[in-house]
Structures are given as C-alpha cells and as structure tokens.
Design a protein around this motif. Structure first.
Motif, PDB file in Angstrom:
ATOM      1  N   GLU A  11       0.833  -1.207   0.000  1.00 46.63           N
ATOM      2  CA  GLU A  11       0.000   0.000   0.000  1.00 46.63           C
ATOM      3  C   GLU A  11       0.869   1.258   0.000  1.00 46.63           C
ATOM      4  O   GLU A  11       0.587   2.220  -0.725  1.00 46.63           O
ATOM      5  N   TYR A  12       1.933   1.237   0.806  1.00 48.52           N
ATOM      6  CA  TYR A  12       2.830   2.392   0.852  1.00 48.52           C
ATOM      7  C   TYR A  12       3.530   2.589  -0.496  1.00 48.52           C
ATOM      8  O   TYR A  12       3.735   3.719  -0.957  1.00 48.52           O
ATOM      9  N   GLN A  13       3.907   1.487  -1.129  1.00 52.68           N
ATOM     10  CA  GLN A  13       4.545   1.580  -2.450  1.00 52.68           C
ATOM     11  C   GLN A  13       3.574   2.171  -3.473  1.00 52.68           C
ATOM     12  O   GLN A  13       3.968   2.981  -4.316  1.00 52.68           O
ATOM     13  N   ALA A  14       2.303   1.765  -3.401  1.00 59.78           N
ATOM     14  CA  ALA A  14       1.300   2.299  -4.317  1.00 59.78           C
ATOM     15  C   ALA A  14       1.107   3.788  -4.083  1.00 59.78           C
ATOM     16  O   ALA A  14       0.976   4.580  -5.035  1.00 59.78           O
ATOM     17  N   LEU A  15       1.098   4.203  -2.816  1.00 60.05           N
ATOM     18  CA  LEU A  15       0.958   5.622  -2.490  1.00 60.05           C
ATOM     19  C   LEU A  15       2.093   6.439  -3.104  1.00 60.05           C
ATOM     20  O   LEU A  15       1.855   7.458  -3.766  1.00 60.05           O
ATOM     21  N   ARG A  16       3.328   6.001  -2.907  1.00 58.96           N
ATOM     22  CA  ARG A  16       4.467   6.764  -3.407  1.00 58.96           C
ATOM     23  C   ARG A  16       4.510   6.781  -4.932  1.00 58.96           C
ATOM     24  O   ARG A  16       4.785   7.809  -5.565  1.00 58.96           O
ATOM     25  N   THR A  23      -1.007   9.285 -12.133  1.00 57.00           N
ATOM     26  CA  THR A  23      -2.146   8.491 -12.629  1.00 57.00           C
ATOM     27  C   THR A  23      -1.956   7.044 -12.226  1.00 57.00           C
ATOM     28  O   THR A  23      -0.824   6.574 -12.040  1.00 57.00           O
ATOM     29  N   THR A  24      -3.078   6.332 -12.104  1.00 54.54           N
ATOM     30  CA  THR A  24      -2.997   4.920 -11.731  1.00 54.54           C
ATOM     31  C   THR A  24      -2.315   4.094 -12.819  1.00 54.54           C
ATOM     32  O   THR A  24      -1.632   3.118 -12.521  1.00 54.54           O
ATOM     33  N   SER A  25      -2.492   4.509 -14.088  1.00 56.47           N
ATOM     34  CA  SER A  25      -1.857   3.740 -15.174  1.00 56.47           C
ATOM     35  C   SER A  25      -0.336   3.854 -15.099  1.00 56.47           C
ATOM     36  O   SER A  25       0.390   2.853 -15.246  1.00 56.47           O
ATOM     37  N   ASN A  26       0.162   5.059 -14.885  1.00 54.50           N
ATOM     38  CA  ASN A  26       1.622   5.229 -14.774  1.00 54.50           C
ATOM     39  C   ASN A  26       2.169   4.565 -13.517  1.00 54.50           C
ATOM     40  O   ASN A  26       3.257   3.976 -13.532  1.00 54.50           O
ATOM     41  N   ALA A  27       1.406   4.648 -12.421  1.00 54.43           N
ATOM     42  CA  ALA A  27       1.840   3.992 -11.186  1.00 54.43           C
ATOM     43  C   ALA A  27       1.878   2.483 -11.368  1.00 54.43           C
ATOM     44  O   ALA A  27       2.774   1.799 -10.855  1.00 54.43           O
ATOM     45  N   ALA A  28       0.913   1.950 -12.114  1.00 51.98           N
ATOM     46  CA  ALA A  28       0.881   0.504 -12.361  1.00 51.98           C
ATOM     47  C   ALA A  28       2.095   0.070 -13.163  1.00 51.98           C
ATOM     48  O   ALA A  28       2.713  -0.967 -12.877  1.00 51.98           O
ATOM     49  N   ILE A  29       2.445   0.854 -14.202  1.00 52.60           N
ATOM     50  CA  ILE A  29       3.638   0.527 -15.004  1.00 52.60           C
ATOM     51  C   ILE A  29       4.888   0.577 -14.134  1.00 52.60           C
ATOM     52  O   ILE A  29       5.778  -0.282 -14.235  1.00 52.60           O
ATOM     53  N   ARG A  30       4.955   1.566 -13.275  1.00 54.83           N
ATOM     54  CA  ARG A  30       6.124   1.755 -12.404  1.00 54.83           C
ATOM     55  C   ARG A  30       6.343   0.552 -11.490  1.00 54.83           C
ATOM     56  O   ARG A  30       7.482   0.117 -11.272  1.00 54.83           O
ATOM     57  N   GLY A  32       4.811  -2.499 -11.971  1.00 53.59           N
ATOM     58  CA  GLY A  32       4.582  -3.777 -12.637  1.00 53.59           C
ATOM     59  C   GLY A  32       3.305  -4.446 -12.199  1.00 53.59           C
ATOM     60  O   GLY A  32       3.229  -5.681 -12.119  1.00 53.59           O
ATOM     61  N   LEU A  33       2.273  -3.637 -11.900  1.00 58.37           N
ATOM     62  CA  LEU A  33       0.987  -4.157 -11.450  1.00 58.37           C
ATOM     63  C   LEU A  33      -0.114  -3.680 -12.393  1.00 58.37           C
ATOM     64  O   LEU A  33       0.129  -2.899 -13.312  1.00 58.37           O
ATOM     65  N   SER A  34      -1.342  -4.127 -12.129  1.00 55.48           N
ATOM     66  CA  SER A  34      -2.483  -3.640 -12.903  1.00 55.48           C
ATOM     67  C   SER A  34      -3.018  -2.361 -12.252  1.00 55.48           C
ATOM     68  O   SER A  34      -2.776  -2.092 -11.074  1.00 55.48           O
ATOM     69  N   GLN A  35      -3.794  -1.569 -13.054  1.00 53.24           N
ATOM     70  CA  GLN A  35      -4.387  -0.351 -12.514  1.00 53.24           C
ATOM     71  C   GLN A  35      -5.346  -0.674 -11.372  1.00 53.24           C
ATOM     72  O   GLN A  35      -5.417   0.067 -10.385  1.00 53.24           O
ATOM     73  N   SER A  36      -6.062  -1.777 -11.537  1.00 55.42           N
ATOM     74  CA  SER A  36      -7.017  -2.145 -10.474  1.00 55.42           C
ATOM     75  C   SER A  36      -6.289  -2.479  -9.169  1.00 55.42           C
ATOM     76  O   SER A  36      -6.797  -2.199  -8.075  1.00 55.42           O
ATOM     77  N   ALA A  37      -5.093  -3.070  -9.282  1.00 52.70           N
ATOM     78  CA  ALA A  37      -4.330  -3.392  -8.074  1.00 52.70           C
ATOM     79  C   ALA A  37      -3.898  -2.115  -7.355  1.00 52.70           C
ATOM     80  O   ALA A  37      -3.928  -2.037  -6.113  1.00 52.70           O
ATOM     81  N   ILE A  38      -3.505  -1.088  -8.125  1.00 52.95           N
ATOM     82  CA  ILE A  38      -3.129   0.195  -7.525  1.00 52.95           C
ATOM     83  C   ILE A  38      -4.333   0.818  -6.837  1.00 52.95           C
ATOM     84  O   ILE A  38      -4.253   1.288  -5.696  1.00 52.95           O
ATOM     85  N   SER A  39      -5.491   0.799  -7.542  1.00 52.21           N
ATOM     86  CA  SER A  39      -6.708   1.394  -6.967  1.00 52.21           C
ATOM     87  C   SER A  39      -7.119   0.680  -5.692  1.00 52.21           C
ATOM     88  O   SER A  39      -7.515   1.313  -4.704  1.00 52.21           O
TER      89      SER A  39
END
Length: 302
Positions: A11-16, A23-30, A32-39
């Motif tokens: 969760e902390y990694q997703a926050l940072r 954006t969730t898409s860029n965070a997901a790429i960063r 290596g997860l899906s956008q839904s996982a970040i959300s």
C-alpha cells in the motif's frame, strides 16, 4: 470508524508511485501491477487509516495534505529499504582534528595523508583555528582531537604531552649570524627581528631574556603565528625566535635553525576530552603521529 494498526508495504509503495506519477496507469507501469491493483491498494490504505489521500482533478489524482504528510513520514522507511537492497556499506570511523596553522599546514596534512593511505577505512576532517579555539572545540565536543603548542587548561579538557623543545633562531641561509653554532641573546642587539605579536606569552618571555642581556633588536615586523614569522625571515627581513617544532620538520632545507641560548621551553600537546576516553581512530592517529614524527636536533618526545 476503527482503524487497523497493521502496515502494508504494498500500500505504501502504491501511495508513493501514485504521488510521483499522477495516474494509476503510470503507477501501475512503475510497479509492474495492474491499474485495479493500484486502486485497491489506495482504497485499502484510505480505509485502514481513515483518511482521504487523493482527490480527482482534471483526469489526475491530486494528493491531499494527509497524503503529503504520510509520504514524508515514509521517507526513512524507503531510505532504509534502499540501503538494504544496495551494496554493503563500509563503516568509516571519523576523526575530527583541530589545530593552529603552524601545526595544521604541511605538518599535519602530511601525516593525515600517510595515516589515511594505511588506514583507508578511516575518515579525517581537519579544521584550522587559533589555539583558544582548539581548546574550545574539543571542550564543546565538536572535535575529537586537538594539537596545540599552548598550555591552555580548561575543566573537561586533557592535555597529553607530545613533544618538547627549546627556542631557536631562524634566518635565511645568507644571514650573517647563520655561521654561529649557538645564538646568544646579546647577538640580537641591533638585529632586525621578526617578532610574534604580543598576544603570545612567548613574546614577553623573549623580551625578558633580551632585557636581561641588554640586547635591543630592531623589530621590523610582527606575525601572529610562528609559521608566518619564519616565512618573513625567509624573505630576508631578519631573523625570528620561535618554537622549532614542527616548523623544522618542513623548513630545514631552505632556512637556517640555530639554538637560542635561553631558558625558553615549549611543549606540544594532544588535546582530548577529559570526560570520555578517546575513540579507536583517535588513539590510532596519536600513535601514528608519535611513531612517524621525524627526528630533529631541536625537539624530542615529551
């Protein structure tokens, strides 16, 4: 609403990642997860902490003040993780030295260099200051070790004898007194003299010796350090009477040093804290200096 007390690194990694990418898409790429996982991670973090961390604004997620504060508190955690994942650190013991110019310039610089070449795991910081500041710096624990030729005692500071010496006359090789084996006080009558300033106790000692011998030299210049006085003598202004240590260690090739017949004596000291034992690196450098200080005709171990 009751909040959970456990922590989730994901969760902390997703926050940072979301704060840095926007954006969730860029965070997901960063990550290596899906956008839904970040959300899901952000929603879980908000539910666990009871805070709103992001607000949607123009297609991007804007972090709230609560998110900014949380991210700052997370900095030490991720810095620690970087150190764990990074190359192993080599611990370096630091030695903070303070000394007046006469000791610091050339003399200590040379010995610090040889010390570090044989002890690359140590780190040395050298500060150049007055003798009074040497005592004050060690007393205030801003420095681990001082080197000084002035016996200034203070509660909380320990002076450890290092070298002892007697006064010498220093002059250019072509000075007409350079051929003398020993310089008598009366030899200085009428001679051009580079004197130390009156703030030095040695100035009063020298004047007392000269007065007793009825010798009156011509003071052509004053200097606040023996280092400067010797260099002025080297320029042909006259001769000077100083503590030969440590100047003779690096000036004997281009100047003449002659014993001065007087009772003026000098001591050089290591300055350490009196209420805590010296660290290993401090003891190692003191030992190095004692072992590798070159012999000279005018000083000896104290």
């Amino acid at each position: 609403m009751a909040t959970k007390s456990w922590h989730s690194l994901s969760e902390y990694q997703a926050l940072r990642a979301l704060m840095e990418s926007g954006t969730t898409s860029n965070a997901a790429i960063r990550l290596g997860l899906s956008q839904s996982a970040i959300s899901r991670s952000i929603a879980s973090l908000e539910a666990r902490t009871g805070r709103i961390l992001f607000e949607r604004e123009g297609g991007r997620l804007r972090p709230t003040n609560e998110a900014l504060q949380m991210n700052r508190r997370l900095d030490p955690l991720f810095e620690a993780l970087d150190r764990i994942d990074g190359p192993p650190e080599v611990a370096q013991e630091t030695l903070r030295i303070i000394a007046p110019p006469t000791y610091a310039h050339r003399f200590l610089v040379h010995h610090i260099a040889t010390f570090l070449k044989t002890n690359p795991h140590f780190y040395v910081s050298l500060d150049v200051a007055t003798s009074e500041d040497v005592i004050r710096g060690v007393l205030e624990r801003r420095f681990d070790l001082g080197v000084s030729g002035v016996e200034l005692t203070r509660n909380g500071v320990k002076l450890i004898p290092y070298r002892k010496s007697t006064a010498v006359c220093v002059m250019a090789p072509d000075h007409h007194l350079a051929g003398h084996d020993i310089i008598q006080p009366e030899d200085l009558d009428g001679e051009a003299l580079v004197a130390l300033t009156h703030r030095h106790a040695r100035r009063a000692q020298l004047e007392k010796v000269l007065h007793a011998s009825r010798a009156t030299p011509r003071i052509v210049a004053e200097a606040s350090t023996s280092f400067a006085a010797v260099d002025l003598a080297k320029e042909g202004l006259g001769l000077t009477v100083v503590n030969p240590f440590p100047i003779v260690q690096y000036r004997s090739d281009d100047l003449v040093f002659r014993p001065f017949a007087s009772q003026i004596e000098y001591r050089s000291y290591f300055v350490t804290s009196d209420d805590r034992p010296p660290a290993g690196v401090t003891r190692a450098f003191m030992r190095h200096l004692r072992l590798h200080t070159a012999r000279d005709p005018f000083s000896q171990k104290a």
